[in-house]
Write a protein that holds these residues in place. Structure first.
Motif, PDB file in Angstrom:
ATOM      1  N   VAL A  40      22.275  32.240  47.285  1.00 40.30           N
ATOM      2  CA  VAL A  40      21.175  33.031  47.832  1.00 40.30           C
ATOM      3  C   VAL A  40      20.879  34.161  46.860  1.00 40.30           C
ATOM      4  O   VAL A  40      21.779  34.913  46.487  1.00 40.30           O
ATOM      5  CB  VAL A  40      21.527  33.623  49.211  1.00 40.30           C
ATOM      6  N   SER A  41      19.629  34.265  46.444  1.00 42.37           N
ATOM      7  CA  SER A  41      19.229  35.334  45.539  1.00 42.37           C
ATOM      8  C   SER A  41      18.827  36.552  46.348  1.00 42.37           C
ATOM      9  O   SER A  41      17.870  36.504  47.126  1.00 42.37           O
ATOM     10  CB  SER A  41      18.070  34.875  44.648  1.00 42.37           C
ATOM     11  N   LEU A  42      19.557  37.622  46.170  1.00 37.34           N
ATOM     12  CA  LEU A  42      19.268  38.869  46.866  1.00 37.34           C
ATOM     13  C   LEU A  42      18.224  39.661  46.091  1.00 37.34           C
ATOM     14  O   LEU A  42      17.939  39.353  44.925  1.00 37.34           O
ATOM     15  CB  LEU A  42      20.547  39.681  47.028  1.00 37.34           C
ATOM     16  N   PRO A  43      17.643  40.680  46.692  1.00 39.50           N
ATOM     17  CA  PRO A  43      16.643  41.483  45.987  1.00 39.50           C
ATOM     18  C   PRO A  43      17.182  42.074  44.689  1.00 39.50           C
ATOM     19  O   PRO A  43      18.368  42.396  44.580  1.00 39.50           O
ATOM     20  CB  PRO A  43      16.301  42.584  47.001  1.00 39.50           C
ATOM     21  N   PHE A  44      16.310  42.200  43.713  1.00 35.39           N
ATOM     22  CA  PHE A  44      16.607  42.854  42.439  1.00 35.39           C
ATOM     23  C   PHE A  44      17.689  42.129  41.644  1.00 35.39           C
ATOM     24  O   PHE A  44      18.516  42.751  40.974  1.00 35.39           O
ATOM     25  CB  PHE A  44      16.999  44.322  42.662  1.00 35.39           C
ATOM     26  N   GLY A  45      17.697  40.801  41.744  1.00 36.99           N
ATOM     27  CA  GLY A  45      18.526  40.019  40.841  1.00 36.99           C
ATOM     28  C   GLY A  45      19.966  39.827  41.235  1.00 36.99           C
ATOM     29  O   GLY A  45      20.728  39.207  40.491  1.00 36.99           O
ATOM     30  N   MET A  46      20.386  40.316  42.390  1.00 37.11           N
ATOM     31  CA  MET A  46      21.766  40.109  42.821  1.00 37.11           C
ATOM     32  C   MET A  46      21.895  38.764  43.514  1.00 37.11           C
ATOM     33  O   MET A  46      20.963  38.279  44.137  1.00 37.11           O
ATOM     34  CB  MET A  46      22.199  41.234  43.763  1.00 37.11           C
ATOM     35  N   ASP A  47      23.087  38.151  43.381  1.00 37.74           N
ATOM     36  CA  ASP A  47      23.321  36.828  43.951  1.00 37.74           C
ATOM     37  C   ASP A  47      24.487  36.850  44.927  1.00 37.74           C
ATOM     38  O   ASP A  47      25.431  37.639  44.796  1.00 37.74           O
ATOM     39  CB  ASP A  47      23.621  35.796  42.862  1.00 37.74           C
ATOM     40  N   ALA A  48      24.385  35.977  45.917  1.00 43.86           N
ATOM     41  CA  ALA A  48      25.482  35.783  46.865  1.00 43.86           C
ATOM     42  C   ALA A  48      25.552  34.297  47.181  1.00 43.86           C
ATOM     43  O   ALA A  48      24.640  33.530  46.868  1.00 43.86           O
ATOM     44  CB  ALA A  48      25.254  36.597  48.140  1.00 43.86           C
ATOM     45  N   TRP A  49      26.657  33.893  47.803  1.00 43.45           N
ATOM     46  CA  TRP A  49      26.845  32.512  48.219  1.00 43.45           C
ATOM     47  C   TRP A  49      27.149  32.489  49.707  1.00 43.45           C
ATOM     48  O   TRP A  49      27.987  33.245  50.187  1.00 43.45           O
ATOM     49  CB  TRP A  49      27.994  31.864  47.442  1.00 43.45           C
ATOM     50  N   VAL A  50      26.452  31.631  50.441  1.00 41.21           N
ATOM     51  CA  VAL A  50      26.687  31.474  51.865  1.00 41.21           C
ATOM     52  C   VAL A  50      27.405  30.145  52.093  1.00 41.21           C
ATOM     53  O   VAL A  50      26.931  29.089  51.668  1.00 41.21           O
ATOM     54  CB  VAL A  50      25.369  31.508  52.660  1.00 41.21           C
ATOM     55  N   VAL A  51      28.560  30.225  52.739  1.00 41.25           N
ATOM     56  CA  VAL A  51      29.391  29.042  52.975  1.00 41.25           C
ATOM     57  C   VAL A  51      29.293  28.684  54.454  1.00 41.25           C
ATOM     58  O   VAL A  51      29.605  29.506  55.317  1.00 41.25           O
ATOM     59  CB  VAL A  51      30.863  29.314  52.591  1.00 41.25           C
ATOM     60  N   THR A  52      28.859  27.459  54.749  1.00 39.60           N
ATOM     61  CA  THR A  52      28.654  27.046  56.134  1.00 39.60           C
ATOM     62  C   THR A  52      29.559  25.893  56.553  1.00 39.60           C
ATOM     63  O   THR A  52      29.586  25.537  57.735  1.00 39.60           O
ATOM     64  CB  THR A  52      27.189  26.631  56.354  1.00 39.60           C
ATOM     65  N   GLY A  53      30.294  25.288  55.624  1.00 38.23           N
ATOM     66  CA  GLY A  53      31.167  24.165  55.935  1.00 38.23           C
ATOM     67  C   GLY A  53      32.572  24.615  56.310  1.00 38.23           C
ATOM     68  O   GLY A  53      33.037  25.668  55.867  1.00 38.23           O
ATOM     69  N   TYR A  54      33.261  23.796  57.103  1.00 37.76           N
ATOM     70  CA  TYR A  54      34.604  24.146  57.578  1.00 37.76           C
ATOM     71  C   TYR A  54      35.611  24.147  56.431  1.00 37.76           C
ATOM     72  O   TYR A  54      36.309  25.141  56.206  1.00 37.76           O
ATOM     73  CB  TYR A  54      35.033  23.151  58.664  1.00 37.76           C
ATOM     74  N   GLN A  55      35.714  23.037  55.704  1.00 40.42           N
ATOM     75  CA  GLN A  55      36.699  22.959  54.622  1.00 40.42           C
ATOM     76  C   GLN A  55      36.383  23.951  53.511  1.00 40.42           C
ATOM     77  O   GLN A  55      37.291  24.554  52.933  1.00 40.42           O
ATOM     78  CB  GLN A  55      36.755  21.531  54.058  1.00 40.42           C
ATOM     79  N   GLU A  56      35.107  24.127  53.215  1.00 39.25           N
ATOM     80  CA  GLU A  56      34.708  25.076  52.186  1.00 39.25           C
ATOM     81  C   GLU A  56      35.060  26.504  52.585  1.00 39.25           C
ATOM     82  O   GLU A  56      35.527  27.301  51.767  1.00 39.25           O
ATOM     83  CB  GLU A  56      33.212  24.950  51.911  1.00 39.25           C
ATOM     84  N   SER A  57      34.849  26.842  53.863  1.00 41.69           N
ATOM     85  CA  SER A  57      35.207  28.179  54.345  1.00 41.69           C
ATOM     86  C   SER A  57      36.714  28.400  54.285  1.00 41.69           C
ATOM     87  O   SER A  57      37.190  29.466  53.867  1.00 41.69           O
ATOM     88  CB  SER A  57      34.714  28.379  55.785  1.00 41.69           C
ATOM     89  N   LYS A  58      37.493  27.388  54.678  1.00 35.33           N
ATOM     90  CA  LYS A  58      38.946  27.505  54.586  1.00 35.33           C
ATOM     91  C   LYS A  58      39.394  27.713  53.150  1.00 35.33           C
ATOM     92  O   LYS A  58      40.318  28.487  52.875  1.00 35.33           O
ATOM     93  CB  LYS A  58      39.626  26.257  55.162  1.00 35.33           C
TER      94      LYS A  58
END
Length: 426
Positions: A65-83
């Motif tokens: 996910v691209s946040l305002p002003f060039g910052m980036d984040a990652w959103v994790v929605t899967g069970y195994q990926e979150s673990k």
């Protein structure tokens, strides 16, 4: 314009933007600047995550996910990926310094405690707290929790007209339990509610989450100073007696704040939302009232199904790391959607219904996972196992006092909840 100069400008703009959120809270104008991919995991359709969350999880359980002003984040929605993220303390940091750097806030605003620290600080502090949260130590609170629940039920029975289960039942139980646990004055329960709730609601107006953290820490510094002078029988007094000056006042205040943060609003919201489940499912309410064996399955399904804590504390990648075939660059922020993970078909067959007979393949993530898993998980379970069946038994004929569509749920809150739950008790 050079790449280096441009990156400095975007970083400065980003810090200014986040500082504005810190000062003024998130209103409609600010929300328009945030990407929907970031806000979507915090939205709900009643008790259920919005449909888009399942679509995102199916397409990309870990998405950028691209946040305002060039910052980036990652959103994790899967069970195994979150673990994988939550269980990788070596690869991901929760140190408050990362938030301070990116949000333009000061280190003095850090709440300390377990949630915003890394090993070895986290290891030392958790080792201090762990003995106080063993079942042997917690059993001493069981009679008091049952008494608190009973007192609230009797108080409600004496009221005329509709009763708000949020204000009269869900909020007081964890508030008074934490007062008992920490050994702080009973009359401070209203401050507990205010201090805990302000930090989670993204529509905080002039009281933004960081400001709420500061106010909470100020309060607990006073409590700690009082405990230093005269240690009580609660958790803070026991730590003072057993560890003395090896735990300084700031660390002790941070631990107390962490207990408040992790144990009040989360449990209160789960009690309230679980009460709504009981109102919607008379057959479940009947079984909970008449069959003791149903209590534990009900509590565990409620924790998974409701996932009151929608998002885990942010993590920051210590180095480039690959999760589920995706490389997360060093320094990027990672946000795990617990409500998304707990509905993942790869983890549990979930048709969107509350089901007492559901048997997931593994444990839910309602309390997180890894070294930052909620240390008060068993205390929360004790409160839920006391509250739900007692409510069902005391008021078997309770029903909603308003049309279901008139219920107001919290918007865009890290901890999901319902604003009020008016019921006729008889």
């Amino acid at each position: 314009m050079s790449t280096t100069f441009r990156s400095r400008i975007t970083a400065r703009l980003g810090r200014s933007y986040l500082a504005r959120i810190q000062k003024h809270g998130i209103g409609a104008s600010t929300l328009r600047l945030l990407p929907e991919d970031l806000l979507m995991p915090l939205r709900r359709d009643g008790l259920d995550p919005v449909r888009e969350l399942a679509g995102t999880r199916a397409n990309a359980p870990l998405s950028k996910v691209s946040l305002p002003f060039g910052m980036d984040a990652w959103v994790v929605t899967g069970y195994q990926e979150s673990k994988a993220v939550l269980g990788s303390a070596d690869a991901f940091s929760t140190d408050f310094a990362h938030l301070a750097t990116n949000a333009g806030v000061t280190a003095e605003q850090s709440p300390g405690g377990l949630g915003f620290s890394d090993p070895p600080v986290h290891t030392r502090l958790r080792r201090i707290l762990t003995p106080e949260f063993t079942m042997r130590r917690l059993r001493r609170l069981a009679p008091r929790i049952d008494a608190i629940v009973g007192e609230r039920l009797e108080a409600m029975a004496a009221m005329r007209g509709p009763v708000d289960l949020v204000q009269e039942f869900a909020l007081p139980i964890p508030s008074l339990t934490i007062c008992e646990l920490l050994g702080v004055p009973y009359e401070d329960r209203d401050d507990f509610q205010r201090l805990a709730m302000d930090r989670f609601d993204l529509f905080g107006g002039t009281t933004a989450p960081f400001g709420a953290m500061s106010a909470s820490m100020d309060y607990f510094r006073e409590v700690v100073r009082a405990q230093r002078r005269k240690p009580g029988e609660g958790l803070l007094g026991m730590i003072v007696r057993e560890h003395g000056d090896s735990v300084d006042d700031e660390e002790l205040a941070g631990l107390a704040d962490g207990v408040l943060t992790g144990g009040f609003e989360t449990t209160a919201s789960t009690i309230a939302l679980g009460s709504l489940v009981l109102l919607r499912h008379e057959d479940v309410r009947t079984r909970l009232r008449t069959e003791d064996a149903v209590t534990t399955p009900f509590v565990e399904e409620a924790l998974r199904y409701l996932s009151a804590v929608q998002m885990a504390f942010p993590r920051f990648a210590r180095q480039d790391i690959e999760i589920a075939g995706v490389v997360i660059p060093r320094g990027d922020m990672v946000l795990c959607s617990l409500s998304g993970a707990n509905r993942d078909p790869s983890y549990v067959v979930d048709d969107g219904r509350f089901d007492l007979h559901r048997r997931p393949q593994a444990g839910h993530l309602a309390f997180g996972h890894g070294i930052h898993r909620c240390i008060g998980a068993e205390l929360a379970r004790m409160e839920l196992r006391s509250a739900y069946p007692a409510l069902a038994r005391r008021f078997p004929g309770m029903r909603l006092a308003v049309p279901p569509q008139d219920l107001a749920f919290r918007k865009l809150s890290i901890v999901y909840g319902i604003e009020s739950l008016p019921v006729h008790l008889r």
